[in-house]
Design a protein around this motif. Structure first.
Motif, PDB file in Angstrom:
ATOM      1  N   UNK A  73       0.839  -1.185   0.000  1.00  0.00           N
ATOM      2  CA  UNK A  73       0.000   0.000   0.000  1.00  0.00           C
ATOM      3  C   UNK A  73       0.879   1.241   0.000  1.00  0.00           C
ATOM      4  N   UNK A  74       1.895   1.227   0.813  1.00  0.00           N
ATOM      5  CA  UNK A  74       2.794   2.375   0.895  1.00  0.00           C
ATOM      6  C   UNK A  74       3.499   2.611  -0.448  1.00  0.00           C
ATOM      7  N   UNK A  75       3.893   1.540  -1.093  1.00  0.00           N
ATOM      8  CA  UNK A  75       4.563   1.653  -2.396  1.00  0.00           C
ATOM      9  C   UNK A  75       3.627   2.294  -3.431  1.00  0.00           C
ATOM     10  N   UNK A  76       2.370   1.922  -3.412  1.00  0.00           N
ATOM     11  CA  UNK A  76       1.391   2.513  -4.320  1.00  0.00           C
ATOM     12  C   UNK A  76       1.209   3.996  -4.002  1.00  0.00           C
ATOM     13  N   UNK A  77       1.176   4.327  -2.718  1.00  0.00           N
ATOM     14  CA  UNK A  77       1.080   5.745  -2.321  1.00  0.00           C
ATOM     15  C   UNK A  77       2.249   6.553  -2.898  1.00  0.00           C
ATOM     16  N   UNK A  78       3.461   6.017  -2.781  1.00  0.00           N
ATOM     17  CA  UNK A  78       4.641   6.706  -3.305  1.00  0.00           C
ATOM     18  C   UNK A  78       4.535   6.892  -4.822  1.00  0.00           C
TER      19      UNK A  78
ATOM     20  N   UNK B 194      -8.092   7.646  -9.012  1.00  0.00           N
ATOM     21  CA  UNK B 194      -9.286   7.108  -9.674  1.00  0.00           C
ATOM     22  C   UNK B 194      -8.995   6.617 -11.084  1.00  0.00           C
ATOM     23  N   UNK B 195      -7.806   6.896 -11.617  1.00  0.00           N
ATOM     24  CA  UNK B 195      -7.416   6.428 -12.949  1.00  0.00           C
ATOM     25  C   UNK B 195      -6.625   5.123 -12.877  1.00  0.00           C
ATOM     26  N   UNK B 196      -6.418   4.618 -11.660  1.00  0.00           N
ATOM     27  CA  UNK B 196      -5.643   3.395 -11.477  1.00  0.00           C
ATOM     28  C   UNK B 196      -6.557   2.255 -11.056  1.00  0.00           C
ATOM     29  N   UNK B 197      -6.551   1.190 -11.844  1.00  0.00           N
ATOM     30  CA  UNK B 197      -7.326  -0.014 -11.533  1.00  0.00           C
ATOM     31  C   UNK B 197      -6.330  -1.146 -11.316  1.00  0.00           C
ATOM     32  N   UNK B 198      -6.261  -1.637 -10.080  1.00  0.00           N
ATOM     33  CA  UNK B 198      -5.359  -2.745  -9.759  1.00  0.00           C
ATOM     34  C   UNK B 198      -6.130  -4.055  -9.823  1.00  0.00           C
ATOM     35  N   UNK B 199      -5.547  -5.038 -10.498  1.00  0.00           N
ATOM     36  CA  UNK B 199      -6.152  -6.370 -10.565  1.00  0.00           C
ATOM     37  C   UNK B 199      -5.489  -7.270  -9.536  1.00  0.00           C
ATOM     38  N   UNK B 200      -6.320  -7.949  -8.760  1.00  0.00           N
ATOM     39  CA  UNK B 200      -5.844  -8.902  -7.770  1.00  0.00           C
ATOM     40  C   UNK B 200      -6.539 -10.216  -8.076  1.00  0.00           C
ATOM     41  N   UNK B 201      -5.775 -11.292  -8.211  1.00  0.00           N
ATOM     42  CA  UNK B 201      -6.427 -12.570  -8.497  1.00  0.00           C
ATOM     43  C   UNK B 201      -7.165 -13.057  -7.261  1.00  0.00           C
TER      44      UNK B 201
ATOM     45  N   UNK C 267      -8.105  -6.159   4.221  1.00  0.00           N
ATOM     46  CA  UNK C 267      -7.646  -4.947   4.905  1.00  0.00           C
ATOM     47  C   UNK C 267      -6.791  -4.088   3.968  1.00  0.00           C
ATOM     48  N   UNK C 268      -5.888  -4.718   3.222  1.00  0.00           N
ATOM     49  CA  UNK C 268      -5.032  -3.966   2.295  1.00  0.00           C
ATOM     50  C   UNK C 268      -5.846  -3.398   1.137  1.00  0.00           C
ATOM     51  N   UNK C 269      -6.801  -4.155   0.648  1.00  0.00           N
ATOM     52  CA  UNK C 269      -7.656  -3.650  -0.423  1.00  0.00           C
ATOM     53  C   UNK C 269      -8.442  -2.437   0.071  1.00  0.00           C
ATOM     54  N   UNK C 270      -8.919  -2.495   1.287  1.00  0.00           N
ATOM     55  CA  UNK C 270      -9.632  -1.335   1.860  1.00  0.00           C
ATOM     56  C   UNK C 270      -8.723  -0.108   1.942  1.00  0.00           C
ATOM     57  N   UNK C 271      -7.469  -0.321   2.314  1.00  0.00           N
ATOM     58  CA  UNK C 271      -6.525   0.800   2.372  1.00  0.00           C
ATOM     59  C   UNK C 271      -6.312   1.400   0.980  1.00  0.00           C
ATOM     60  N   UNK C 272      -6.194   0.547  -0.018  1.00  0.00           N
ATOM     61  CA  UNK C 272      -6.026   1.029  -1.395  1.00  0.00           C
ATOM     62  C   UNK C 272      -7.271   1.779  -1.856  1.00  0.00           C
TER      63      UNK C 272
ATOM     64  N   UNK D 238      -8.497   5.926  -3.102  1.00  0.00           N
ATOM     65  CA  UNK D 238      -9.253   6.275  -4.305  1.00  0.00           C
ATOM     66  C   UNK D 238      -8.980   5.366  -5.482  1.00  0.00           C
ATOM     67  N   UNK D 239      -8.221   4.308  -5.262  1.00  0.00           N
ATOM     68  CA  UNK D 239      -7.865   3.363  -6.321  1.00  0.00           C
ATOM     69  C   UNK D 239      -9.018   2.394  -6.559  1.00  0.00           C
TER      70      UNK D 239
END
Length: 151
Positions: A1-6, A16-23, A36-41, A45-46
């Motif tokens: 999550x922190x890496x995505x924030x950076x 809102x322009x970033x869509x992350x796919x998680x299997x 929990x991590x998905x909620x943080x992302x 606004x992701x």
């Protein structure tokens, strides 16, 4: 999550322009931590997409807690959709659930018009697959998108 924030901060890309796919299988490996991590992302606004949906050994109950925006129907359902009443029923059930949970649904692996017709009849509005295009190099994609805009 922190890496995505950076990355968001450094690039200036609106979240809102970033869509992350998680299997789905990754979410299920450690369900509580993943959610929990998905909620943080999501709080950043992701947008979140659950890939290969319906192929894991998930309980439908976890859908209540899943903070996703999209689910991607695995291509294994799409391949036999035209000739399998059972797969049509599964896809319809997932589409009905998605409406209740306000998920967008994207069908993966759509290769022919018959599959697309059945998906449209069932109410699936988004798809990806070889019917539209094979994987492309960046230059070929730019040409394709240029034609789409001008055509």
């Amino acid at each position: 999550v922190q890496q995505v924030e950076y990355i968001l901060r450094d690039t200036g890309v609106p979240p809102s322009r970033l869509l992350l796919e998680v299997t789905e299988s990754v979410v299920l490996e450690n369900r509580l931590d993943s959610i929990a991590k998905i909620r943080q992302l999501k709080a950043l606004g992701i947008l979140i997409s659950i890939d290969d949906f319906g192929t894991g050994y998930s309980s439908l109950a976890y859908l209540r807690d899943l903070p996703a925006d999209e689910v991607k129907l695995d291509r294994s359902f799409i391949q036999t959709l035209v000739h399998s009443e059972q797969d049509r029923a599964i896809v319809k059930a997932i589409l009905d659930l998605a409406r209740v949970f306000r998920f967008t649904v994207t069908a993966e692996g759509v290769e022919d018009e018959e599959q697309l017709d059945v998906l449209k009849q069932l109410g699936c509005q988004h798809y990806q697959g070889f019917l539209t295009s094979r994987p492309l190099a960046v230059k070929a994609l730019e040409v394709l998108l240029g034609k789409a805009r001008s055509g």
